[in-house]
Write a protein that holds these residues in place. Structure first.
Motif, PDB file in Angstrom:
ATOM      1  N   UNK A  39      -2.443  -9.960  37.525  1.00  0.00           N
ATOM      2  CA  UNK A  39      -2.434 -11.034  38.508  1.00  0.00           C
ATOM      3  C   UNK A  39      -3.229 -12.221  37.961  1.00  0.00           C
ATOM      4  N   UNK A  40      -2.547 -13.307  37.677  1.00  0.00           N
ATOM      5  CA  UNK A  40      -3.187 -14.518  37.159  1.00  0.00           C
ATOM      6  C   UNK A  40      -3.586 -15.431  38.311  1.00  0.00           C
ATOM      7  N   UNK A  41      -4.877 -15.684  38.431  1.00  0.00           N
ATOM      8  CA  UNK A  41      -5.402 -16.540  39.492  1.00  0.00           C
ATOM      9  C   UNK A  41      -5.902 -17.836  38.846  1.00  0.00           C
ATOM     10  N   UNK A  42      -5.272 -18.961  39.201  1.00  0.00           N
ATOM     11  CA  UNK A  42      -5.587 -20.241  38.581  1.00  0.00           C
ATOM     12  C   UNK A  42      -5.956 -21.260  39.651  1.00  0.00           C
ATOM     13  N   UNK A  43      -6.918 -22.106  39.334  1.00  0.00           N
ATOM     14  CA  UNK A  43      -7.506 -22.968  40.370  1.00  0.00           C
ATOM     15  C   UNK A  43      -7.214 -24.461  40.226  1.00  0.00           C
ATOM     16  N   UNK A  44      -6.489 -24.860  39.182  1.00  0.00           N
ATOM     17  CA  UNK A  44      -6.258 -26.280  38.975  1.00  0.00           C
ATOM     18  C   UNK A  44      -7.476 -27.036  38.475  1.00  0.00           C
ATOM     19  N   UNK A  80     -13.255 -21.655  38.455  1.00  0.00           N
ATOM     20  CA  UNK A  80     -14.654 -22.032  38.274  1.00  0.00           C
ATOM     21  C   UNK A  80     -15.098 -22.889  39.455  1.00  0.00           C
ATOM     22  N   UNK A  81     -16.237 -22.510  40.070  1.00  0.00           N
ATOM     23  CA  UNK A  81     -17.082 -21.363  39.771  1.00  0.00           C
ATOM     24  C   UNK A  81     -16.411 -20.072  40.224  1.00  0.00           C
ATOM     25  N   UNK A  82     -16.846 -18.954  39.660  1.00  0.00           N
ATOM     26  CA  UNK A  82     -16.140 -17.699  39.898  1.00  0.00           C
ATOM     27  C   UNK A  82     -16.912 -16.724  40.776  1.00  0.00           C
ATOM     28  N   UNK A 107      -9.560  -4.226  38.385  1.00  0.00           N
ATOM     29  CA  UNK A 107     -10.226  -4.838  37.237  1.00  0.00           C
ATOM     30  C   UNK A 107     -10.303  -6.333  37.513  1.00  0.00           C
ATOM     31  N   UNK A 108     -11.453  -6.928  37.268  1.00  0.00           N
ATOM     32  CA  UNK A 108     -11.584  -8.380  37.395  1.00  0.00           C
ATOM     33  C   UNK A 108     -12.080  -8.931  36.062  1.00  0.00           C
ATOM     34  N   UNK A 109     -11.289  -9.836  35.504  1.00  0.00           N
ATOM     35  CA  UNK A 109     -11.629 -10.473  34.239  1.00  0.00           C
ATOM     36  C   UNK A 109     -12.011 -11.926  34.481  1.00  0.00           C
ATOM     37  N   UNK A 110     -13.084 -12.353  33.839  1.00  0.00           N
ATOM     38  CA  UNK A 110     -13.570 -13.720  33.996  1.00  0.00           C
ATOM     39  C   UNK A 110     -13.704 -14.383  32.625  1.00  0.00           C
ATOM     40  N   UNK A 111     -13.776 -15.702  32.650  1.00  0.00           N
ATOM     41  CA  UNK A 111     -14.005 -16.481  31.438  1.00  0.00           C
ATOM     42  C   UNK A 111     -15.490 -16.849  31.377  1.00  0.00           C
ATOM     43  N   UNK A 112     -16.135 -16.642  30.247  1.00  0.00           N
ATOM     44  CA  UNK A 112     -17.557 -16.976  30.158  1.00  0.00           C
ATOM     45  C   UNK A 112     -17.843 -18.438  30.460  1.00  0.00           C
ATOM     46  N   UNK A 113     -16.889 -19.311  30.167  1.00  0.00           N
ATOM     47  CA  UNK A 113     -17.064 -20.738  30.419  1.00  0.00           C
ATOM     48  C   UNK A 113     -17.164 -21.050  31.910  1.00  0.00           C
ATOM     49  N   UNK A 114     -16.704 -20.118  32.754  1.00  0.00           N
ATOM     50  CA  UNK A 114     -16.711 -20.332  34.199  1.00  0.00           C
ATOM     51  C   UNK A 114     -17.925 -19.701  34.873  1.00  0.00           C
ATOM     52  N   UNK A 115     -18.785 -19.073  34.084  1.00  0.00           N
ATOM     53  CA  UNK A 115     -19.912 -18.323  34.635  1.00  0.00           C
ATOM     54  C   UNK A 115     -21.235 -19.018  34.316  1.00  0.00           C
ATOM     55  N   UNK A 116     -22.116 -19.030  35.288  1.00  0.00           N
ATOM     56  CA  UNK A 116     -23.458 -19.546  35.037  1.00  0.00           C
ATOM     57  C   UNK A 116     -24.178 -18.662  34.042  1.00  0.00           C
ATOM     58  N   UNK A 144     -24.817 -11.610  34.016  1.00  0.00           N
ATOM     59  CA  UNK A 144     -25.003 -11.361  35.446  1.00  0.00           C
ATOM     60  C   UNK A 144     -23.654 -11.192  36.149  1.00  0.00           C
ATOM     61  N   UNK A 145     -22.677 -12.013  35.791  1.00  0.00           N
ATOM     62  CA  UNK A 145     -21.367 -11.946  36.448  1.00  0.00           C
ATOM     63  C   UNK A 145     -20.699 -10.602  36.195  1.00  0.00           C
ATOM     64  N   UNK A 146     -20.751 -10.120  34.973  1.00  0.00           N
ATOM     65  CA  UNK A 146     -20.156  -8.820  34.660  1.00  0.00           C
ATOM     66  C   UNK A 146     -20.866  -7.699  35.423  1.00  0.00           C
TER      67      UNK A 146
END
Length: 221
Positions: free
Chosen positions: A36-41, A72-74, A88-97, A101-103
């Motif tokens: 499932x691709x979740x995109x925010x514009x 972002x923010x995630x 499973x939730x996958x995040x991009x490091x660029x979107x995380x403070x 901690x996010x993982x």
């Protein structure tokens, strides 16, 4: 001899007018995971779906929901996707403070945590994270668009990530996301991937073709 990879069918390429039905059909056709691709514009150019859609389609399959958050923010949205049915939730490091901690936060909800490496994300990003990550996703196209061609230069990155995983005792999946076809699948599995995200290659040709499309990507020997 390479093991057959898991196929994560990306519903971004499905018929959104009949999304629940599409998921049931691709499940029966042999998909291992639903991607499932979740995109925010914002983090990426396009906008796709939110937790409400994930919740609506969850009853149509018991397969693993592999949710890729390109937002972002995630952090503020993690619990919503967990409650909607993500496995499973996958995040991009660029979107995380703070990616560490996010993982940890994702895992605290009782689901698996993934990190996505975009084309220009350094492998150094993985330093000190391999003990808290369940999935590493190597992006082989620019995030945010379906139907792109696989970028062959990323094969070296897949191999490098596999070497890092194999140097540990952690059961980390290595997923490849972007431009995967039946022909490309052999190369990415040889490079070390064990999960293949496939949207266009899965859903092309209509529902009667889904099973054969998936089987073709699994045939890597």
């Amino acid at each position: 001899m390479a093991n057959a990879p898991l196929i994560a069918a990306s519903i971004l390429a499905a018929d959104f007018a009949k999304l629940g039905e599409e998921i049931s059909v691709v499940d029966a056709a042999g998909a291992d995971w639903i991607h499932v691709d979740v995109m925010d514009g914002h983090l990426v150019p396009n906008i796709s779906m939110g937790p409400g859609i994930v919740r609506a389609i969850r009853p149509y399959t018991s397969k693993t929901f592999d949710v890729h958050l390109m937002i972002s923010p995630v952090e503020a949205y993690l619990q919503g996707f967990v409650e909607a049915g993500a496995d499973i939730i996958t995040v991009h490091p660029e979107a995380c403070t703070h990616i560490h901690h996010t993982l940890q936060l994702i895992r605290s909800f009782g689901v698996k945590a993934g990190i996505a490496l975009s084309l220009d994300t350094s492998l150094k990003t993985l330093n000190n994270l391999l003990d808290i990550v369940d999935l590493i996703v190597v992006m082989t196209v620019k995030p945010g668009f379906g139907g792109q061609n696989f970028i062959l230069s990323q094969l070296k990155k897949i191999t490098a990530v596999r070497q890092r995983i194999d140097a540990t005792n952690y059961p980390i999946h290595l997923e490849v996301d972007g431009g995967v076809t039946a022909d490309i699948s052999r190369r990415v599995v040889a490079a070390g991937a064990d999960v293949l995200v496939a949207g266009t290659a899965t859903f092309k040709g209509g529902r009667d073709s889904y099973a054969s499309n998936i089987a073709a990507m699994r045939t890597v020997n």
